[in-house]
Scaffold this motif. Sequence first.
Motif, PDB file in Angstrom:
ATOM      1  N   ARG A   1       0.853  -1.203   0.000  1.00 21.46           N
ATOM      2  CA  ARG A   1       0.000   0.000   0.000  1.00 21.46           C
ATOM      3  C   ARG A   1       0.888   1.254   0.000  1.00 21.46           C
ATOM      4  O   ARG A   1       1.988   1.236   0.573  1.00 21.46           O
ATOM      5  CB  ARG A   1      -0.893   0.007   1.246  1.00 21.46           C
ATOM      6  N   PHE A   2       0.387   2.328  -0.607  1.00 19.11           N
ATOM      7  CA  PHE A   2       1.138   3.597  -0.594  1.00 19.11           C
ATOM      8  C   PHE A   2       1.347   4.065   0.842  1.00 19.11           C
ATOM      9  O   PHE A   2       2.395   4.620   1.181  1.00 19.11           O
ATOM     10  CB  PHE A   2       0.395   4.669  -1.397  1.00 19.11           C
ATOM     11  N   SER A   3       0.342   3.859   1.690  1.00 13.24           N
ATOM     12  CA  SER A   3       0.428   4.298   3.094  1.00 13.24           C
ATOM     13  C   SER A   3       1.568   3.572   3.824  1.00 13.24           C
ATOM     14  O   SER A   3       2.313   4.183   4.593  1.00 13.24           O
ATOM     15  CB  SER A   3      -0.895   4.064   3.807  1.00 13.24           C
ATOM     16  N   THR A   4       1.737   2.278   3.515  1.00 13.39           N
ATOM     17  CA  THR A   4       2.824   1.497   4.135  1.00 13.39           C
ATOM     18  C   THR A   4       4.173   2.022   3.647  1.00 13.39           C
ATOM     19  O   THR A   4       5.098   2.227   4.441  1.00 13.39           O
ATOM     20  CB  THR A   4       2.672   0.003   3.767  1.00 13.39           C
TER      21      THR A   4
ATOM     22  N   ASN B   1      -5.136 -10.302  -0.472  1.00 11.51           N
ATOM     23  CA  ASN B   1      -5.349  -9.341   0.615  1.00 11.51           C
ATOM     24  C   ASN B   1      -4.377  -9.566   1.769  1.00 11.51           C
ATOM     25  O   ASN B   1      -3.828  -8.627   2.332  1.00 11.51           O
ATOM     26  CB  ASN B   1      -6.807  -9.444   1.097  1.00 11.51           C
TER      27      ASN B   1
ATOM     28  N   THR C   1      -0.922  -8.367   0.925  1.00 14.44           N
ATOM     29  CA  THR C   1      -0.768  -6.934   0.633  1.00 14.44           C
ATOM     30  C   THR C   1      -0.458  -6.233   1.950  1.00 14.44           C
ATOM     31  O   THR C   1      -1.259  -6.241   2.878  1.00 14.44           O
ATOM     32  CB  THR C   1      -2.055  -6.354   0.004  1.00 14.44           C
TER      33      THR C   1
END
Lengths: 69, 209
Positions: free
Chosen positions: A44-47, B205, B208
């Motif tokens: 994720r971009f947030s991670t 999921n 990720t």
Amino acid sequence: MAIIINLDVMLAKRKMSLTELSEKVGITMANLSVLKTGKARAMRFSTLESICVALDCQPGDILEYNRDK
Amino acid sequence: MERFIAPLSIKIIYVLNEIIFWLFSLVLVGAIVFSVVILAGGLKNDLQLHAGLPIAFNSDATGFIMAANTAYDVQIVEAYGKLHFINTPPYIAKRFVITMLFACGIMFFILFTIRMFMRNVRKGLIFEYKNIRLLRRLSYILLGFWGFTKLYSWMMMKFVVSKLHIGTVEFSNQYQNFNYLLIISLFIWALSHIFIVGQKLREENTLTI
């Protein structure tokens, strides 16, 4: 996968342990371990942002594209 | 990881399935004991066998039904029932007992598979490969059971009904319809494919970060 995660390299450069990073970014050790060993399917971009903040680096320092792999 | 709390519907289905499974286990044990007694020649001719007769019959007898203070003539047609062998000879009893054991075995396997599936779902292990295998297995067993009902109907027609003479009853060529088993089997088979997609999405999921 052709995308390589150089998290261990950046951790060594910043002299930071995985536990310390886990506490700073709020991601479990298990998930960071998945990321470090290259088993992750997506990020994720947030991670990515949290890790960049914690390690004071650019996304390119963590992610690398290798055509041969 | 968050602890999975099963919804009420899952809990109800799980408990009902547990009750049915354990009751049927008792029935199966009883059936096995009964079969051993029959196969060992224990009851001789005393057995009062009731065999399911999946062939439709029409009765000549007429009766009436009372509705709005009026009697209307009626007749029973295209009915299904059971055949009562009065003092069953051992060679007939043995054949039916083997058929009964086979049917009970299939039923037990179906209930066992549903039980395994429900246990996983109750624990929150839903889109897992083992569940996909269980669903596929359930679909194949149901398909086999449907085939068994067809074979049983055909055998009853060929070996029993064709030799049957009961004054007021006339048999037709119509078999009892168990096609709902085929539809359920196909539905579960399709469900297993939906679970394959679900498992892939869950894996994506989980991985990720």
